[in-house]
Write a protein that holds these residues in place. Structure first.
Motif, short mmCIF file in Angstrom:
data_model
loop_
_atom_site.label_atom_id
_atom_site.label_comp_id
_atom_site.label_asym_id
_atom_site.label_seq_id
_atom_site.Cartn_x
_atom_site.Cartn_y
_atom_site.Cartn_z
N ASP A 57 -47.38 131.05 38.57
CA ASP A 57 -47.93 131.92 37.53
C ASP A 57 -48.98 131.17 36.73
O ASP A 57 -48.67 130.18 36.05
CB ASP A 57 -46.81 132.40 36.60
N GLY A 58 -50.23 131.60 36.84
CA GLY A 58 -51.29 131.02 36.02
C GLY A 58 -51.89 129.74 36.56
O GLY A 58 -52.41 128.93 35.80
N ILE A 59 -51.86 129.55 37.88
CA ILE A 59 -52.44 128.34 38.47
C ILE A 59 -53.92 128.63 38.77
O ILE A 59 -54.24 129.42 39.66
CB ILE A 59 -51.70 127.94 39.77
N THR A 60 -54.81 127.99 38.03
CA THR A 60 -56.24 128.27 38.14
C THR A 60 -57.03 127.14 38.77
O THR A 60 -58.23 127.28 39.00
CB THR A 60 -56.83 128.58 36.75
N ASP A 61 -56.39 126.03 39.06
CA ASP A 61 -57.07 124.88 39.67
C ASP A 61 -56.82 124.90 41.18
O ASP A 61 -55.66 124.85 41.61
CB ASP A 61 -56.52 123.58 39.07
N PRO A 62 -57.87 124.97 42.01
CA PRO A 62 -57.67 125.03 43.47
C PRO A 62 -56.99 123.79 44.03
O PRO A 62 -56.29 123.86 45.04
CB PRO A 62 -59.09 125.19 44.02
N HIS A 63 -57.18 122.63 43.39
CA HIS A 63 -56.51 121.41 43.85
C HIS A 63 -55.00 121.51 43.65
O HIS A 63 -54.21 121.11 44.52
CB HIS A 63 -57.06 120.19 43.12
N ASN A 64 -54.59 122.08 42.51
CA ASN A 64 -53.16 122.29 42.27
C ASN A 64 -52.58 123.29 43.26
O ASN A 64 -51.48 123.10 43.79
CB ASN A 64 -52.93 122.79 40.84
N VAL B 130 -39.86 129.61 40.10
CA VAL B 130 -41.00 130.13 39.35
C VAL B 130 -41.62 129.00 38.54
O VAL B 130 -40.96 128.39 37.69
CB VAL B 130 -40.58 131.28 38.42
N MET B 131 -42.89 128.72 38.79
CA MET B 131 -43.59 127.62 38.14
C MET B 131 -44.78 128.16 37.34
O MET B 131 -45.54 129.00 37.85
CB MET B 131 -44.10 126.61 39.17
N GLY B 132 -44.93 127.66 36.13
CA GLY B 132 -46.09 128.02 35.33
C GLY B 132 -47.14 126.93 35.37
O GLY B 132 -46.93 125.88 35.97
N SER B 133 -48.25 127.17 34.72
CA SER B 133 -49.32 126.18 34.71
C SER B 133 -48.95 125.02 33.80
O SER B 133 -48.15 125.17 32.86
CB SER B 133 -50.63 126.82 34.22
N GLU B 134 -49.54 123.87 34.09
CA GLU B 134 -49.28 122.70 33.26
C GLU B 134 -49.86 122.94 31.87
O GLU B 134 -51.00 123.36 31.73
CB GLU B 134 -49.92 121.45 33.89
N MET C 276 -45.20 129.30 31.98
CA MET C 276 -45.17 130.69 32.44
C MET C 276 -45.57 131.64 31.31
O MET C 276 -45.37 131.35 30.13
CB MET C 276 -43.75 131.05 32.90
N ARG C 277 -46.11 132.80 31.69
CA ARG C 277 -46.35 133.82 30.69
C ARG C 277 -45.02 134.39 30.18
O ARG C 277 -44.00 134.28 30.85
CB ARG C 277 -47.22 134.94 31.29
N SER D 33 -42.37 107.95 29.66
CA SER D 33 -43.12 108.28 28.45
C SER D 33 -43.90 109.59 28.56
O SER D 33 -44.26 110.18 27.54
CB SER D 33 -44.10 107.13 28.13
N VAL D 34 -44.16 110.06 29.78
CA VAL D 34 -44.91 111.31 29.93
C VAL D 34 -43.99 112.49 29.64
O VAL D 34 -42.79 112.44 29.87
CB VAL D 34 -45.54 111.44 31.34
N GLU D 35 -44.58 113.58 29.13
CA GLU D 35 -43.78 114.73 28.71
C GLU D 35 -43.56 115.75 29.82
O GLU D 35 -42.60 116.52 29.78
CB GLU D 35 -44.45 115.41 27.52
N SER D 36 -44.46 115.78 30.82
CA SER D 36 -44.33 116.80 31.86
C SER D 36 -44.99 116.32 33.14
O SER D 36 -45.68 115.30 33.16
CB SER D 36 -44.98 118.12 31.41
N LEU D 37 -44.76 117.07 34.22
CA LEU D 37 -45.33 116.76 35.52
C LEU D 37 -46.40 117.78 35.89
O LEU D 37 -46.37 118.93 35.45
CB LEU D 37 -44.23 116.79 36.60
N ASN D 38 -47.34 117.36 36.71
CA ASN D 38 -48.29 118.28 37.32
C ASN D 38 -47.52 119.36 38.06
O ASN D 38 -46.46 119.11 38.63
CB ASN D 38 -49.19 117.48 38.26
N VAL D 39 -48.05 120.59 38.10
CA VAL D 39 -47.32 121.72 38.69
C VAL D 39 -46.98 121.50 40.16
O VAL D 39 -45.92 121.90 40.63
CB VAL D 39 -48.09 123.04 38.50
N SER D 40 -47.86 120.83 40.90
CA SER D 40 -47.56 120.60 42.32
C SER D 40 -46.45 119.57 42.48
O SER D 40 -45.59 119.70 43.36
CB SER D 40 -48.82 120.14 43.06
#
Length: 247
Positions: free
Chosen positions: A101-108, A194-198, A202-203, A221-228
């Motif tokens: 949901d909401g993945i707008t980067d073609p690389h992702n 179901v995965m939302g954008s980084e 999700m909406r 230390s990082v807060e989140s991961l890339n969606v892929s």
């Protein structure tokens, strides 16, 4: 049916390997004469596909990028993105689906397709709005997975998710603020991850339609991961649980 442009060694080689008859023609960098290029040209000629050496600048112009690795193919579209009901009816065993949901980067998107293929997901489902679409860049990053994983675009994602529920498919979304951890979830039954954008995630309606929300434990230390990457962690946990259950 309109021809599709593929570029990069992985994408073109995968199409030649699996559906050579769909490839119309291939353009290659006339200045490249290395072993990898020679092997691709030999495979294309063996399959009866026309290969045309051209100047690198022409490849840049055709693709709009210099990241084509010196090879472009034009091929007919494959009928992978079938009707969702038809696809679900053909699945043997519990479905494993990936909803983006909401993945707008073609690389992702390409990376998500690649990991979906690796984990054995049956399909990737995306909304028509707020989605990048399966373009040539995404196909290149997917390294052949765009040719093997059904990519299904739906008009109304929330309605599609409700339809999946009606089929007995459990909808598990990921959220940083979820109370339950990924490894507490049960992915052995029919499941759609179901995965939302980084960043945005999700909406709201997508989130509310999920049956369960889980978080991916973070120990650094990082807060989140890339969606892929997050998709890969979740899909392979689902695959691990299923293998353990099968014994």
């Amino acid at each position: 049916m309109k021809n599709k442009m593929l570029f990069g060694f992985h994408a073109v080689t995968s199409r030649l390997r699996h559906e050579a008859q769909s490839v119309e023609e291939i353009f290659v960098d006339a200045e490249r004469n290395d072993a990898r290029m020679k092997a691709l040209i030999a495979n294309a000629k063996e399959a009866g596909v026309r290969v045309m050496p051209v100047e690198p600048s022409r490849l840049d112009k055709i693709t709009g990028t210099r990241r084509h690795q010196g090879v472009i193919a034009f091929a007919s579209q494959l009928a992978l993105a079938r009707n969702l009901d038809e696809l679900l009816d053909a699945i043997e065993g519990p479905p494993l689906l990936l909803i983006l949901d909401g993945i707008t980067d073609p690389h992702n998107l390409g990376a998500c397709l690649r990991v979906a293929d690796g984990a054995g997901a049956h399909a990737v489902i995306v909304p028509k709005d707020r989605a990048v679409g399966l373009n040539a860049t995404a196909a290149k990053v997917a390294s052949g997975a765009a040719e093997s994983v059904p990519y299904i675009t739906v008009t109304n994602l929330a309605r599609t998710m409700r339809d999946l529920k009606d089929r007995g498919i459990w909808l598990i979304g990921t959220s940083d603020d979820a109370e339950k951890g990924l490894y507490e979830g049960d992915f052995t039954g029919p499941t759609a991850l179901v995965m939302g954008s980084e960043g945005e995630g999700m909406r709201r309606l997508t989130r509310e339609t999920c049956d369960l929300l889980v978080n991916i434990p973070m120990f650094g230390s990082v807060e989140s991961l890339n969606v892929s990457v997050a998709s890969g962690v979740c899909l392979y946990e689902a695959r691990r649980q299923r293998l353990v259950r099968e014994g």
